[in-house]
Design an enzyme around this catalytic site. Structure first.
Site, PDB file in Angstrom:
ATOM      1  N   HIS A  59       0.947  -1.177  -0.057  1.00 30.40           N
ATOM      2  CA  HIS A  59      -0.012  -0.064   0.005  1.00 30.40           C
ATOM      3  C   HIS A  59       0.843   1.392  -0.023  1.00 30.40           C
ATOM      4  CE1 HIS A  59      -2.963  -2.987   0.663  1.00 30.40           C
ATOM      5  NE2 HIS A  59      -2.309  -3.320   1.736  1.00 30.40           N
ATOM      6  N   GLU A 116      -1.941   0.466   8.172  1.00 27.72           N
ATOM      7  CA  GLU A 116      -0.917  -0.527   7.613  1.00 27.72           C
ATOM      8  C   GLU A 116       0.027   0.001   6.652  1.00 27.72           C
ATOM      9  OE1 GLU A 116      -1.253  -4.676   4.620  1.00 27.72           O
ATOM     10  OE2 GLU A 116      -2.939  -3.274   4.867  1.00 27.72           O
ATOM     11  N   HIS A 138       3.258  -6.986   4.529  1.00 31.71           N
ATOM     12  CA  HIS A 138       1.730  -6.431   4.929  1.00 31.71           C
ATOM     13  C   HIS A 138       1.242  -6.832   6.254  1.00 31.71           C
ATOM     14  CE1 HIS A 138       0.512  -5.630   0.798  1.00 31.71           C
ATOM     15  NE2 HIS A 138       1.589  -6.572   0.143  1.00 31.71           N
ATOM     16  N   GLU A 146       2.029 -11.537   5.694  1.00 30.04           N
ATOM     17  CA  GLU A 146       1.230 -10.871   6.423  1.00 30.04           C
ATOM     18  C   GLU A 146       1.546 -10.985   8.085  1.00 30.04           C
ATOM     19  OE1 GLU A 146      -1.489  -9.154   5.759  1.00 30.04           O
ATOM     20  OE2 GLU A 146      -1.701  -9.947   3.536  1.00 30.04           O
TER      21      GLU A 146
END
Length: 315
Positions: free
Chosen positions: A105, A142, A197, A279
């Site tokens: 992101h 995030e 992430h 993650e």
């Protein structure tokens, strides 16, 4: 990232690298205790994610974008400068190796929803350019988390002689799109690419997991050459991450292995070099969020990831 629905393939039937299971079991009790103590000290938090590889976090396109949080700053200022790691070995062990780190992101994505919703070709389908990602309930993005871990990881790998490139450093208004993220790693002829992430699913879902590329042969996508090395990279990172952080593999995907295979992520589908997503935890679970918002824990997370990369590169 969202992990529900048909896009998530069944977890592998083979056993993960021995270290993950053993460390995970050994870490469950002390890891939970540490998480509880950090949570109590921090006053609690929570959080969720998208493929920002776009999806990037590796969130599915079917998941609605997270609403902009009230604050984009972390609860504490401990991510301004990576903490020193006394155990980092400085040298040229990775001389000549190229590692690309892909921070999931971009903090600016919330202000550019039209641009990141533009569809790009991931070989097997058309998918959104990027995603906003998630945040803790206290507003820690995030995208801020992934940049902080990426900076720490870059420092650790550079200290060992590797050439490290980031797909972005919040130096652009949004993105890059998932196809460009893959292209950056390909053009760098990277020996390894890791997309960082944090997930965004319901409270009670905890732990980390690695996302590995599945077999895709469509359009510009052909993952067959990278399947085996990417799995090796993912398994080694999982071992290092569990060992350094004390975190257990996800309790909601992967069947306890910490490994998930997906074929819907453009960042993996379009890669021609070994690549995985990690993650690191669930931002929407208070216990995990307390860890993710800790600078000390993020340093340990970066160290665990780096150890897995180093192990992979050394063979």
């Amino acid at each position: 990232m969202s992990n529900s629905g048909p896009d998530v393939e069944p977890s592998p039937t083979g056993r993960p690298r021995g270290g993950v299971t053993a460390v995970a079991l050994a870490a469950l009790v002390p890891g939970a205790l540490i998480g509880w103590l950090v949570y109590e000290a921090a006053g609690g938090s929570g959080g969720g994610s998208a493929e920002g590889a776009a999806g990037s976090s590796a969130s599915s396109a079917s998941r609605p974008a997270a609403a902009p949080p009230a604050s984009s700053e972390p609860p504490a200022a401990d991510d301004r400068k990576p903490a020193a790691s006394p155990s980092v070995s400085v040298g040229d062990a990775l001389q000549g190796k190229v590692v690309v780190i892909d921070p999931g992101h971009n903090p600016g994505n919330f202000q550019h929803t039209a641009e990141i919703n533009r569809k790009v070709d991931i070989g097997s389908a058309m998918k959104e350019c990027d995603a906003t990602g998630t945040s803790t309930n206290d507003g820690y993005l995030e995208a801020r988390f992934t940049l902080d871990v990426a900076h720490r990881l870059r420092d650790l790998l550079t200290a060992q002689g590797a050439t490290v490139k980031l797909t972005h450093d919040a130096d652009r208004p949004f993105g890059p799109c998932i196809d460009e993220r893959a292209r950056i790693g390909n053009e760098a002829k990277a020996d390894a690419v890791v997309s960082v992430h944090a997930d965004g699913v319901g409270a009670g879902n905890r732990g980390f997991h690695m996302i590995l590329p599945g077999a895709v042969t469509a359009g510009a996508a052909d993952t067959r050459p990278i399947l085996a090395p990417s799995r090796d990279l993912g398994e080694r990172i999982a071992d290092g991450f569990a060992r350094e952080t004390g975190s257990a593999p996800s309790n909601y995907v992967g069947g306890g292995t910490g490994l998930v295979t997906r074929t819907d992520l453009g960042g993996l589908n379009l890669s021609t070099v070994p690549k995985v997503f990690i993650e690191c935890g669930n931002m929407r679970d208070g216990t995990d969020a307390a860890l993710l918002t800790s600078g000390d824990w993020r340093q340990r997370a970066a160290k665990g990831i780096s150890e897995g990369i180093v192990s992979f590169l050394r063979g």
